[in-house]
Design a protein around this motif. Structure first.
Motif, PDB file in Angstrom:
ATOM      1  N   LYS A  29       0.847  -1.205   0.000  1.00 26.37           N
ATOM      2  CA  LYS A  29       0.000   0.000   0.000  1.00 26.37           C
ATOM      3  C   LYS A  29       0.875   1.246   0.000  1.00 26.37           C
ATOM      4  CE  LYS A  29      -3.922   2.293   0.741  1.00 26.37           C
ATOM      5  NZ  LYS A  29      -4.839   2.541  -0.326  1.00 26.37           N
ATOM      6  N   ALA A  30       1.907   1.250   0.841  1.00 27.46           N
ATOM      7  CA  ALA A  30       2.811   2.391   0.913  1.00 27.46           C
ATOM      8  C   ALA A  30       3.540   2.621  -0.408  1.00 27.46           C
ATOM      9  CB  ALA A  30       3.819   2.187   2.049  1.00 27.46           C
ATOM     10  N   GLU A  31       3.772   1.537  -1.163  1.00 28.58           N
ATOM     11  CA  GLU A  31       4.466   1.625  -2.449  1.00 28.58           C
ATOM     12  C   GLU A  31       3.504   1.843  -3.611  1.00 28.58           C
ATOM     13  OE1 GLU A  31       6.734  -1.995  -2.521  1.00 28.58           O
ATOM     14  OE2 GLU A  31       8.025  -1.349  -0.871  1.00 28.58           O
ATOM     15  N   GLY A  32       2.199   1.945  -3.312  1.00 28.13           N
ATOM     16  CA  GLY A  32       1.200   2.194  -4.357  1.00 28.13           C
ATOM     17  C   GLY A  32       0.896   0.992  -5.228  1.00 28.13           C
ATOM     18  N   GLN A  33       1.184  -0.210  -4.738  1.00 25.65           N
ATOM     19  CA  GLN A  33       0.971  -1.418  -5.539  1.00 25.65           C
ATOM     20  C   GLN A  33      -0.224  -2.247  -5.088  1.00 25.65           C
ATOM     21  OE1 GLN A  33       4.999  -2.970  -4.887  1.00 25.65           O
ATOM     22  NE2 GLN A  33       5.346  -2.722  -7.079  1.00 25.65           N
ATOM     23  N   PHE A  34      -0.763  -1.985  -3.921  1.00 25.94           N
ATOM     24  CA  PHE A  34      -1.844  -2.803  -3.366  1.00 25.94           C
ATOM     25  C   PHE A  34      -3.195  -2.378  -3.918  1.00 25.94           C
ATOM     26  CE2 PHE A  34      -5.180  -3.373  -0.149  1.00 25.94           C
ATOM     27  CZ  PHE A  34      -5.143  -4.745  -0.013  1.00 25.94           C
ATOM     28  N   LEU A  35      -3.980  -3.376  -4.365  1.00 23.15           N
ATOM     29  CA  LEU A  35      -5.351  -3.134  -4.790  1.00 23.15           C
ATOM     30  C   LEU A  35      -6.346  -3.882  -3.910  1.00 23.15           C
ATOM     31  CD1 LEU A  35      -4.870  -3.315  -8.662  1.00 23.15           C
ATOM     32  CD2 LEU A  35      -5.085  -1.269  -7.231  1.00 23.15           C
ATOM     33  N   ALA A  36      -6.065  -5.151  -3.598  1.00 28.97           N
ATOM     34  CA  ALA A  36      -6.961  -5.956  -2.752  1.00 28.97           C
ATOM     35  C   ALA A  36      -6.238  -7.233  -2.355  1.00 28.97           C
ATOM     36  CB  ALA A  36      -8.244  -6.297  -3.503  1.00 28.97           C
ATOM     37  N   ALA A  37      -6.745  -7.860  -1.284  1.00 21.64           N
ATOM     38  CA  ALA A  37      -6.225  -9.159  -0.840  1.00 21.64           C
ATOM     39  C   ALA A  37      -7.196  -9.740   0.167  1.00 21.64           C
ATOM     40  CB  ALA A  37      -4.840  -9.017  -0.204  1.00 21.64           C
TER      41      ALA A  37
END
Length: 118
Positions: A34-42
């Motif tokens: 999330k901090a790296e802007g890569q998280f969408l869902a899990a």
């Protein structure tokens, strides 16, 4: 590019303490992504005993309990990430705790135009 990281493992691969540790480690990874802007869902999934499969054949709906495939390893959860390339998605997959007990399938998404933005 968006990738679905599908986590497959034997449902009984972890004891309760190991499962909780896995969830905690996964949560730390999610915060990092999330901090790296890569998280969408899990999310982890409920056991296959909770699954329902739906098929439509010749206009008739067929609903059965359990997963569609009879395999040793079952789909146990997923990560949805947005990375620059396949190598970055593979690096994330290697950091998912269940990659050490099962397998993580990395699959690119097809982005269809005209879908609503969530």
């Amino acid at each position: 590019m968006k990738y679905m990281l599908l986590i497959y493992h034997e449902e009984q691969a972890l004891g309760e303490d190991e499962r909780e540790a896995c969830y905690q480690e996964s949560t730390r990874l999610i915060h990092q992504l999330k901090a790296e802007g890569q998280f969408l869902a899990a999310s982890p999934l409920q056991p296959t005993a909770m699954a329902t499969s739906v098929r439509v054949r010749e206009g008739k709906r067929f609903v059965t309990d359990g997963p569609f495939a009879e395999t040793r390893e079952q789909l146990g959860g997923y990560f949805l990430v947005d990375t620059q390339n396949l190598d970055a998605a593979i690096s994330i997959a290697a950091n998912i705790p269940m990659a050490r007990k099962g397998v993580v399938e990395v699959r690119p998404l097809i982005e269809l135009p005209g879908l609503p933005v969530v």
